[in-house]
Design an enzyme around this catalytic site. Structure first.
Site, PDB file in Angstrom:
ATOM      1  CG  ASN A  67      -1.804  -1.214   1.284  1.00 41.79           C
ATOM      2  OD1 ASN A  67      -2.430  -1.570   0.296  1.00 41.79           O
ATOM      3  ND2 ASN A  67      -1.856  -1.861   2.420  1.00 41.79           N
ATOM      4  CD  GLU A 101     -13.360   1.144   3.748  1.00 37.70           C
ATOM      5  OE1 GLU A 101     -12.697   0.880   2.722  1.00 37.70           O
ATOM      6  OE2 GLU A 101     -13.679   0.304   4.585  1.00 37.70           O
ATOM      7  CG  HIS A 114      -6.753   1.906   0.758  1.00 39.64           C
ATOM      8  ND1 HIS A 114      -5.552   1.229   0.668  1.00 39.64           N
ATOM      9  CD2 HIS A 114      -7.502   1.202   1.632  1.00 39.64           C
ATOM     10  CE1 HIS A 114      -5.589   0.164   1.445  1.00 39.64           C
ATOM     11  NE2 HIS A 114      -6.764   0.122   2.040  1.00 39.64           N
TER      12      HIS A 114
HETATM   13  C1  LIG Z   1      -5.610  -0.435   6.315  1.00 39.55           C
HETATM   14  C2  LIG Z   1      -6.907   0.139   6.662  1.00 39.55           C
HETATM   15  C3  LIG Z   1      -7.167   0.573   7.958  1.00 39.55           C
HETATM   16  C4  LIG Z   1      -6.237   0.309   9.101  1.00 39.55           C
HETATM   17  O1  LIG Z   1      -5.101   1.111   9.078  1.00 39.55           O
HETATM   18  P1  LIG Z   1      -3.793   0.606   9.806  1.00 39.55           P
HETATM   19  O2  LIG Z   1      -2.975   1.826   9.985  1.00 39.55           O
HETATM   20  O3  LIG Z   1      -3.171  -0.404   8.898  1.00 39.55           O
HETATM   21  O4  LIG Z   1      -4.218  -0.007  11.101  1.00 39.55           O
HETATM   22  C5  LIG Z   1      -8.346   1.216   8.197  1.00 39.55           C
HETATM   23  N1  LIG Z   1      -9.261   1.385   7.229  1.00 39.55           N
HETATM   24  C6  LIG Z   1      -9.054   0.961   5.978  1.00 39.55           C
HETATM   25  C7  LIG Z   1     -10.098   1.184   4.939  1.00 39.55           C
HETATM   26  C8  LIG Z   1      -7.880   0.302   5.659  1.00 39.55           C
HETATM   27  O5  LIG Z   1      -7.685  -0.165   4.431  1.00 39.55           O
END
Ligand SMILES: *Cc1c(COP(=O)(O)O)cnc(C)c1O
Length: 380
Positions: free
Chosen positions: A46, A178, A210
Site C-alpha cells: 500500500n 470509505e 487508501h
Molecule cells: C488499512 C486500513 C485501515 C487500518 O489502518 P492501519 O494503519 O493499517 O491499522 C483502516 N481502514 C481501511 C479502509 C484500511 O484499508
C-alpha cells in the site's frame, strides 16, 4: 465457544483453502523485494508513492531518534506527548481543513478509539456493507444499533436514514463509509452521501485510508478532490499506507477531538507512538502536499492507466471466485516473479476470492509491462 483443539481448527481452515501464514521478506518492502531467496516484483503493498523508502522520510525518522530517542515511554496523557506529535496533528488539521486532529498507534485503533466516543447505546450507526473490519469492530464496540446499506447504494442509505429519523427524531445517527474501498478499489459516491446525511441530520465518518496521498490536489483524499472536506464531520486516515510509516489519524472539530482525548480507551491506555515517527510523518505529509507529491501522483495514475484504463484508484481487484482459483492464480504469478496475494473469505465475501493488485508510483515501466504479459498469458 469452540471446543476444538487449535490444531483441529487449523486443519479445517486448510481443508477449506482458508489457512493463512506469515511469509517474511528479506528486503525493504519496495517494488523489488526478496523472499525465500527469490527476487520478486511487489504488486501487493500500500506504499502508493514509494515513501516507505524515501530518503527524506528516513532522514527525518533518524533525526527524530537522535533528538527524541527511540520510544515515547508513556501514554499521551502522561509524558508521551512531544512537540513532534503536536506539529503533526496541527499539520494534519490544516491539511484537512478542520480545527483539530489527533493521531493514534494505527488506523485500526483510530476507528476503535473514536467511533465508541461519537456514538453509544441508544444511537445508530449505518455502515456500507464493504466497510473495513476496524470500522465494523468499532461500531460493534460502541453499543449503538448497527444498520448496513448495500455497497455504495445511496437510495438504500436514504431509506434507512428516513426510517430511523421517523422513529428516533433526536437520537444521534452516524454514517460510516470509505472513500476508496480497500478490497475493490472503487470510490464511494461522496457528494450524494453528504447530501443524504445533512438532509437527515446524520453525522458522517469517512475513512480515507487508501485515498490519503493518492487523491485530491494536495493528496488529502476524496473529500479534498471533491471540495467536500467541510461537509465531513470525521475524516479518518492512516499513516501506514501512502505515508509509508505507521499510525492513524482523525481530523474533526476541536470539541470532538478533546472529548476523544478524554474518553477513548485505546488512546488513553496505550503508550504514545515514538515522537521520531511523528517527525517522519510530518515530513511524509509535507512531501505528499508538495509539487513532488503531485509528480508522484501523476506517475501513480500513469501506472494505474497502463494496468487498468479508467480505474479510479491504485487497488485493482482481479476477481476469480473460489478460494482455490485465487490461490492457484497467485501461485502461478509468484512462479513468474510477481507477488500479488490471493484475498479470501472472511476478508472478502464467499465466492469473490480475488487477486488484489496494487500499483505504486515507484513501479518502473518494465515491471508493469512484464506483469501485463504475465497476466495475458494467464488468461489463456
Ligand atoms: C488499512 C486500513 C485501515 C487500518 O489502518 P492501519 O494503519 O493499517 O491499522 C483502516 N481502514 C481501511 C479502509 C484500511 O484499508
Amino acid at each position: 465457544m469452540n471446543p476444538q483443539a487449535p490444531r483441529e481448527q487449523l486443519e479445517i481452515l486448510e481443508a477449506k483453502n482458508l489457512l493463512r501464514q506469515l511469509h517474511p521478506l528479506d528486503s525493504a518492502p519496495g517494488t523489488r523485494i526478496a523472499r525465500n531467496g527469490r527476487k520478486l516484483w511487489n504488486f501487493a503493498s500500500n506504499d502508493y508513492l514509494g515513501l516507505a523508502t524515501h530518503p527524506e522520510v528516513s532522514h527525518a525518522y533518524i533525526e527524530g531518534i537522535h533528538r527524541y530517542g527511540t520510544g515515547s515511554t508513556a501514554s499521551r496523557l502522561i509524558t508521551g506527548t512531544c512537540t513532534p506529535h503536536l506539529t503533526l496533528e496541527e499539520n494534519l488539521a490544516a491539511a484537512k481543513g478542520t480545527t483539530a486532529a489527533l493521531t493514534f498507534s494505527s488506523g485500526y485503533t483510530t476507528a476503535l478509539s473514536s467511533i465508541p466516543v461519537i456514538v453509544g447505546k441508544g444511537d445508530h450507526v449505518i455502515l456500507d456493507k464493504l466497510a473495513h473490519a476496524c470500522l465494523i469492530d468499532a461500531a460493534r464496540t460502541s453499543g449503538a444499533t448497527l444498520r448496513v446499506f448495500p455497497h455504495n447504494h445511496v437510495g438504500k442509505l436514504r431509506t434507512l436514514l428516513s426510517k430511523l429519523r421517523e422513529k428516533h427524531a433526536h437520537s444521534r445517527i452516524l454514517v460510516i463509509t470509505e472513500s476508496v474501498f480497500s478490497m475493490d478499489g472503487d470510490l464511494c459516491p461522496l457528494r450524494e452521501i453528504t447530501h443524504a446525511c445533512s438532509q437527515h441530520g446524520a453525522l458522517l465518518f469517512l475513512d480515507e485510508a487508501h485515498a490519503t496521498g493518492v487523491l485530491g490536489p494536495t493528496g488529502m483524499g476524496l473529500a479534498e478532490a471533491l471540495g467536500l472536506q467541510h461537509r465531513i464531520d470525521f475524516q479518518m486516515g492512516t499513516l501506514s499506507k501512502a505515508l509509508g510509516l505507521s499510525g492513524g489519524y482523525l481530523a474533526a472539530k476541536r470539541d470532538w477531538i478533546d472529548l476523544i482525548i478524554n474518553r477513548a480507551r485505546p488512546f488513553i491506555y496505550t503508550t504514545a507512538p515514538p515522537p521520531a515517527l511523528a517527525a517522519a510523518a510530518t515530513t511524509s505529509l509535507a512531501i505528499i502536499r508538495s509539487p513532488e507529491g503531485g509528480t508522484l501522483r501523476k506517475q501513480l495514475f500513469k501506472n494505474i492507466e497502463s494496468l487498468k484504463p479508467q480505474h479510479p484508484s491504485p487497488i485493482i481487484p482481479l476477481i476469480l471466485g473460489s478460494e482455490s482459483e485465487a490461490l492457484a492464480a497467485a501461485a502461478t504469478l509468484l512462479e513468474k516473479g510477481f507477488l500479488i496475494p490471493a484475498i479470501r473469505y472472511p476478508t472478502v465475501a464467499r465466492g469473490s476470492a480475488r487477486l488484489r493488485l496494487t500499483a505504486s508510483a515507484a513501479h518502473p515501466s518494465e515491471a508493469i509491462a512484464a506483469l501485463l504479459t504475465a497476466l495475458s498469458q494467464a488468461d489463456h
